[in-house]
Structure formats: structure tokens, C-alpha cells
Enzyme design. Structure first.
Site, mmCIF file in Angstrom:
data_model
loop_
_atom_site.group_PDB
_atom_site.id
_atom_site.type_symbol
_atom_site.label_atom_id
_atom_site.label_comp_id
_atom_site.label_asym_id
_atom_site.label_seq_id
_atom_site.Cartn_x
_atom_site.Cartn_y
_atom_site.Cartn_z
ATOM 1 N N GLY A 82 14.827 -10.645 37.198
ATOM 2 C CA GLY A 82 14.031 -11.844 37.071
ATOM 3 C C GLY A 82 14.849 -13.109 36.891
ATOM 4 N N GLY B 8 21.824 -9.161 34.480
ATOM 5 C CA GLY B 8 20.512 -8.680 34.051
ATOM 6 C C GLY B 8 20.638 -7.756 32.864
ATOM 7 N N ASN C 239 21.615 -17.196 27.234
ATOM 8 C CA ASN C 239 21.174 -17.499 25.872
ATOM 9 C C ASN C 239 21.487 -16.308 24.976
ATOM 10 O OD1 ASN C 239 19.864 -18.113 23.473
ATOM 11 N ND2 ASN C 239 17.983 -18.821 24.443
ATOM 12 N N GLY D 65 17.512 -6.844 30.828
ATOM 13 C CA GLY D 65 16.215 -6.418 30.314
ATOM 14 C C GLY D 65 16.086 -4.926 30.092
ATOM 15 N N GLU D 66 16.802 -4.119 30.875
ATOM 16 C CA GLU D 66 16.558 -2.676 30.840
ATOM 17 C C GLU D 66 17.753 -1.844 30.373
ATOM 18 O OE1 GLU D 66 13.649 -1.671 34.291
ATOM 19 O OE2 GLU D 66 14.708 -3.484 34.870
ATOM 20 N N ARG E 122 27.062 -13.038 33.045
ATOM 21 C CA ARG E 122 27.093 -14.217 32.188
ATOM 22 C C ARG E 122 25.839 -14.259 31.320
ATOM 23 N NH1 ARG E 122 26.305 -20.322 34.321
ATOM 24 N NH2 ARG E 122 26.819 -21.464 32.409
#
Length: 708
Positions: free
Chosen positions: A508, A662, A592, A664-665, A589
């Protein structure tokens, strides 16, 4: 009127920032899909089948229509027609979206009717009073790897070398089977949507992972032009793969069309369990062969999963090892078992989460057989290129994760012998596992407007499902525009903003960030730098990254990580406590650090649940769930989570202009294996079936004592 714009240099990325909408969420000001007010709003309540297979023989809707507040009862005898014969953004739809189209019932929990009333309470009372009768048929809802209907999809088999020959030539061979149960997403916010017609246009307020995805599917289902559908999803309370297009969307649109009033459907927790997908159970066989020095000669992984009779869905567990370990022979294959159950779906780290449990536990067992340190075995088999594909890696810093993690965890001080460390009634053990997840990117569109007041507005059909995407995109835009983040407003989750990738596949923020950066940089070049004047109405630039994404060179693109766990096992009660959990990741990278750490810790927390708690059980007689709620379906609570720490090593993707991969998972990947390996180190007993429940620990302990 014009305004002079004075750019302010900034470096917003890489700085820990609280979520832009955080105060709204914690104070209750943020409105979710089931909370937004609408004039003349009415409420729908789904009725789900109580049988696992058969035909509807009767629906007693006449009596229900006379109940207080009831406006309509939709079912296969009177519902509008839809089509599921199409290919959407993520492939062919699940036929469950064809609600109320015929009298067939293919599994328990199939939608059979919708009751619409003035209030939610009236709708629920009437729905529970609705009598539905069935002509039942014999059903089979039991998953097992040796099921006679099992088959092997050809496209999901990968072979390199001669597995059997390499196993025969190996000094040490491991052949073991591992299982994981059915698991559910259990997002804090249940599924909900509101559908209405406004000036001849269908508008849907939703909780989803991609508003354009949902809009496109609804347009196809109802044979509408895409421009006639608008879907918004401002705030989402968790998704994890389950919040795509679901039956309640279709039913709400049907009712809104018939009544010409806004219709809201909010699913109960039990309905969420029944009708929104889940992670398939798996049965996995690992066959590893190695030389005496630990070099892998053979890597074999066979994974079986369940699917429905409606649509094939494969939990691609055997894909995990294809990017992880070098071996002379690789053979990975998937077997699929169709039974009378709902179709499984994507769930956080689909494939990689259960696949890593089998692979990383098998590596630990092989290390024990070889007398090697588990990390040393993984280092020994670190590949230079993709073990199966032969493609170069865009970047691969797995060894740096192991090195930093081992240092921080104190791995060097570990006594490798099992069942030697005790603290009172607790046996103490430590374990390790690797993790990986693909790092993809998909085309997306974004627009950036320079406003006359000196601010900038970003529009992109991104979805913030709790990840902090809105905040990360603000930082990316601010850096590209060279202005302070406070001068950037990011608007998301509106299908009118154009095509964009969904919040899924850990793609995303990377996909959206690339589009936002491209639009912002182009806008900056167009700004009237000499005078600094922005005309009334602003200046807007819109970009589509399809061509840019298409130019990416063929490489293996993955995030990587190392998971370390310390457990305490009470052999008298069977309780397992995860006392320490450390994950170190190479995940591109980090835009946040605050929200990134939250995502990684959240994934690792779910890994604790996967290892010790989560297990959905189906009743063989009814085909439905036993305990389809948060009383019967257990997951880690606050008291179960002690010391969890997540960090990362430097790992920007050199082929990505933002450098993102990424996260998230990947946090859940490998966590359950590290915990299972730690339980073996504590007790001397291998647990190859998840979850590691107290009864399983006690039975294993009794077996150990019997053979002592």
C-alpha cells in the site's frame, strides 16, 4: 486573488510522528462506517443459513413483514439480479457475492435473506423471527491432507533439481509434518456499510481496504458504469485481508435500490466469522536433506489447504521457502482440498505466516540433528540469488538482522541443550526463526494541488486500515514538495480520486507513496517560482505510475527479518508464556518509525496468538463454527503480551524512488516458529501442531515421563 508561496525546506520522512487523525480516533470524533448519520436511514439484518448444504424450501416472510418497523424482506424469490461472471481487480469474485440469486445453499453461513426495518433492533428481531426451511443434502466440511477430492494446481508447483536423489545423497535427512488451524481476522471494527442513491448515483460509505476496488466490483455486479458508483471509507478499524467486497455490500445496494432510502448493514461478530473469509487450515510436510556441514542438498515442502466448492483459493504456504534458502534441489507444491465450507481468503501474511511455521521449525529440527546452532545453519545456506528463480535480490540484509538480533537478545550466552534451564516451576527456553515477505508495488494514481493559501492537497484512493498510511503519505508529499508537513493535507479512501492499489500485500504505502512523490515533484517543477503566485483554484498535477512500475527490472524483492523468543513453560499446568520477543527487520526505508514499530509489534503480537491461542473449530455435524465469538475464539490479551521489541536495520530499496519495501505483514512471519522452537528448547519436546495449547503441553509431558 493570488498568494505568494514560500517553500520551507523539510525532511519529514524518518521522523516519528503521531497519526494525523489520532486525536479524532481516541476522542471518538472520528466516525466509522456504522456511525455516520444519514437522513431517512434504515437498517438491514442478514439471515444466514443454518445448514451446510441443500436447497431453501420455504421462507416465511409474510409473518415477518407485519412486524413493527419492517420495510422489506429480500430473498432469492424477489431480489434484483446481479452477475458474478466477470474478472475484477483481484481476479474472479467469490460466488457468495451473488446473494439471493437462487435457492442453493453451499455451506453454513450462506446469506439466505435480508430483513430491512426502521431501526437496527427491529431488523434484528424480525430477522431472528424469520423461518427458513431447507431440503438438506449430505455435506463434508472436514479438512484433511489425504482427502480423496484433493488436487494439485499445476501453476503452484516449483521444481529445481532432483529432490529424491539429493535426499538419498544427504548425510542428514528430516521428514516431518506440521499443521496450522483455521484462523480468523478478528478486526476490532466489524464489517459495515451504508448504501444510498443520490442524484442517480450509487454512493456507499464503507469499511474497506480499497474504495476503488469495492466501487469497481459493485459496478460490475450491478452492471453499472464505474462513474455511477462512489465508495468512501474514511476510517477503518482493522482489516487484515478480510475487508474487500462482501455479501453485505451487495445486499445493502439491493435494498437501497428497492426502497430508495439509505440502507445500513452492520455485521455481528458471529456473522463476520461466517461470511467474510478466514485463513485456511494447513497440513505441511517438510523434507530436508543436508551434508554433515549443514549445506542443504534438498528442500522439499508440500502444503495442503482447504477451499470451497465455489471458488479456488490457495493458502500458498509452500511459497515461503522459495526465496529463503539455497539448496541443490527445491520442490515446493500445493494441494487443495475442496469441501462444503466458505471460501478462505487473504489473511495477514497469507501463505508466509503458516509456511514459515513449517519451514523455520524444520530448520531448527535439522540444526539439532546436525549439532549446529540454528542461526549458523541459516547462514550456511544463505543464497546469493533467488534459490528457485535465479533472479538477483533488490537487497537482502537478512544476515544483518540475525547479527543485530543475536547481539541484542544475548543469543551467544544460550546453552543449546534443551530442558536444562529452570526457574522454580517454569522451564525456560529460547528460539529463533527467520522471516520474509514479498515487497511488491502496483500502479496507482495521485493528484497534488497547490492551493492559493499556500497549502497543498493530495488526493489518492489509499486506505488507512490503522497502519498510519495517511500520516506517512503526508511526510512523503512534504519532502517531495519541500514544505513543512503542516502545509499538506492528504485526502484518501474516495473512489472518485481514481485507481490505486488496495491496502494489501504490504504494497500500500509503497504504491501510493510512489504516485504521490511523482505528482508532487512534477507540481513543484510547474510552480511559478519567480513570482511564487498561485492562481485562484490552484494548480493541480495528476500522475499515474503504471509506466514507472512497468520499468522495474526483474528481481527478487522481499523484506526480511529475524525473530527471537524466550518462553517459560509450566509443566504442571501446560501454560506457555512468551517472556521476551525481539524482531529485527530489513524492510526498506522507514517513513514513520512510530507507526512502523506499531505495525511490526502488532504483527508479532498476532504471532503470539497464532502460536499459543488462535484456533477456529468447525462442528462436523452442522458444518458451522463452535464458539464463533471472542469468548470461544481465543487470542492474545494484554496479560499475554509481556516484552515485545521491534527494530530494523538500514535497508532502502535501491530501485524504489521512495525506498519503501513494506512492513504490514512481515511482523507475524516466523514468530510462531520462534516460539515453538523456544518451547522445544525449554521442554525437549517438539510441537508441530498449532496452537501449542496447555493440553498439548501436558500430554507431551506425560509422554516424556512415560518414556523416561
Amino acid at each position: 486573488m493570488t498568494t505568494t508561496v514560500k517553500p520551507a525546506a523539510t525532511n519529514a520522512s524518518g521522523i516519528a510522528r503521531t497519526r494525523i487523525e489520532g486525536v479524532e480516533k481516541v476522542t471518538g470524533a472520528a466516525r466509522y462506517a456504522s456511525e455516520l448519520p444519514f437522513t431517512e436511514l434504515v437498517h438491514g439484518w442478514l439471515v444466514l443459513s443454518t445448514v451446510a448444504r441443500g436447497r431453501i424450501s420455504g421462507i416465511g416472510d409474510e409473518a415477518v413483514r407485519g412486524m413493527p418497523g419492517v420495510l422489506a424482506v429480500l430473498h432469492h424469490g424477489n431480489a434484483p439480479r446481479v452477475t458474478t461472471d466477470y474478472i475484477g481487480q483481484l481476479g474472479a469474485p467469490d460466488p457468495i457475492l451473488g446473494v439471493f440469486q437462487d435457492d442453493r445453499v453451499p455451506h453454513a453461513g450462506w446469506p439466505v435473506a435480508l430483513v430491512v426495518a426502521e431501526t437496527s433492533e427491529q431488523a434484528r428481531e424480525a430477522a431472528e423471527a424469520l423461518t427458513v426451511t431447507y431440503d438438506t443434502e449430505p455435506h463434508d466440511s472436514v479438512f484433511r491432507a489425504d482427502h480423496p477430492a484433493a488436487y494439485t494446481p499445476d501453476a503452484l508447483t516449483e521444481t529445481k533439481g532432483d529432490l529424491e536423489a539429493e535426499l538419498a545423497s544427504s548425510a542428514v535427512v528430516l521428514d516431518a509434518e506440521y499443521t496450522t488451524p483455521e484462523q480468523h481476522h478478528s478486526a476490532m471494527e466489524p464489517h459495515a456499510c451504508t448504501a444510498r442513491w443520490e442524484d442517480g448515483r450509487l454512493e456507499v460509505v464503507d469499511s474497506n481496504q480499497g474504495s476503488m476496488w469495492v466501487a469497481d466490483e459493485l459496478a460490475k455486479l450491478f452492471s453499472l458504469d464505474l462513474s455511477a458508483v462512489r465508495v468512501t471509507s474514511e476510517h477503518v478499524g482493522g482489516a487484515f485481508g478480510s475487508k474487500g467486497v462482501r455479501p453485505h455490500h451487495v445486499a445493502a445496494v439491493m435494498a437501497a435500490t428497492q426502497l430508495q432510502r439509505p440502507v445500513r448493514i452492520s455485521l455481528t461478530r458471529r456473522q463476520v466469522f461466517a461470511a467474510t473469509g478466514y485463513r485456511s487450515p494447513t497440513a505441511q510436510r517438510m523434507r530436508l536433506g543436508a551434508d554433515a556441514d549443514g549445506r542443504l542438498r534438498a528442500f522439499g515442502h508440500e502444503a495442503s489447504c482447504v477451499t470451497s466448492h465455489l471458488r479456488e483459493f490457495v493458502e500458498s504456504s509452500a511459497g515461503y521457502g522459495r526465496a529463503m534458502y539455497a539448496a541443490d534441489a527445491h520442490h515446493t507444491v500445493h494441494h487443495v482440498v475442496p469441501v462444503d465450507v466458505p471460501t478462505p481468503t487473504f489473511m495477514r501474511a497469507p501463505g508466509e505466516a503458516p509456511g514459515s511455521f513449517a519451514v523455520e521449525c524444520a530448520l531448527d529440527e535439522l540444526a539439532e540433528k546436525l549439532g549446529m546452532d540454528p542461526i549458523a545453519l541459516r547462514v550456511r545456506n544463505e543464497p546469493d540469488v533467488g534459490p528457485v528463480s535465479g533472479l538477483p535480490f533488490s537487497s537482502r540484509n537478512l544476515l544483518a538482522c540475525f547479527e543485530e538480533g543475536a547481539r541484542r537478545f544475548g543469543w551467544a550466552d544460550r546453552d543449546a541443550r534443551p530442558r536444562v534451564r529452570r526457574e522454580g516451576r517454569w522451564l525456560i527456553g529460547t528460539g529463533v526463526a527467520a522471516s520474509t515477505f514479498p515487497s511488491g508495488v502496483a500502479p496507482s494514481t495521485a493528484s497534488v494541488t497547490a492551493e492559493p493559501d499556500g497549502t497543498y492537497t493530495v488526493r489518492i484512493t489509499a486506505s488507512d486500515v490503522g497502519t498510519g498510511a495517511r500520516t506517512a503519505l503526508t511526510a512523503i508529499a512534504a519532502d517531495a514538495l519541500d514544505v513543512a508537513p503542516e502545509r499538506v493535507e492528504v485526502r484518501i479512501a474516495d473512489s472518485d480520486f481514481g485507481p490505486a492499489w488496495v491496502s494489501g500485500g504490504s504494497m500500500g504505502t509503497r504504491s501510493w507513496g510512489w504516485a504521490v512523490m511523482a505528482a508532487a515533484r512534477e507540481l513543484r517543477e510547474r510552480l511559478p517560482l519567480a513570482s511564487g503566485e498561485i492562481p485562484e483554484g490552484g494548480i493541480t498535477v495528476r500522475t499515474d505510475t503504471a509506466a514507472l512500475v512497468g520499468e522495474l527490472a526483474q528481481k527478487e524483492r522481499h523484506s526480511f527479518g529475524a525473530q527471537f523468543a524466550e518462553v517459560a513453560v509450566d509443566v504442571a499446568t501446560g501454560e506457555v508464556r512468551v517472556r521476551r520477543l525481539l524482531g529485527v527487520f530489513a524492510a526498506g526505508r522507514i517513513i514513520n518509525p512510530l507507526t512502523a514499530r506499531s505495525q511490526l509489534v502488532g504483527g508479532m503480537t498476532w504471532g503470539v496468538s497464532m502460536a499459543l491461542h488462535e484456533e477456529a473449530v468447525r462442528d462436523e455435524t452442522s458444518g458451522g463454527h463452535v464458539g464463533a465469538d471472542f469468548a470461544g475464539y481465543h487470542f492474545a490479551a494484554n496479560a499475554d503480551i509481556l516484552d515485545i521489541e521491534a527494530d530494523w536495520v538500514d535497508d532502502p530499496d535501491p530501485d524504489d524512488p521512495v525506498g519503501i519495501k513494506g512492513i504490514g505483514e512481515i511482523g507475524i512471519v516466523g514468530t510462531s516458529a520462534a516460539i515453538a522452537n523456544a518451547v522445544w528448547h525449554a521442554t525437549g519436546v517438539r510441537h508441530r501442531d498449532l496452537p501449542i495449547r496447555p493440553d498439548r503441553v501436558l500430554l507431551a509431558e506425560a509422554e516424556t515421563e512415560r518414556h523416561a
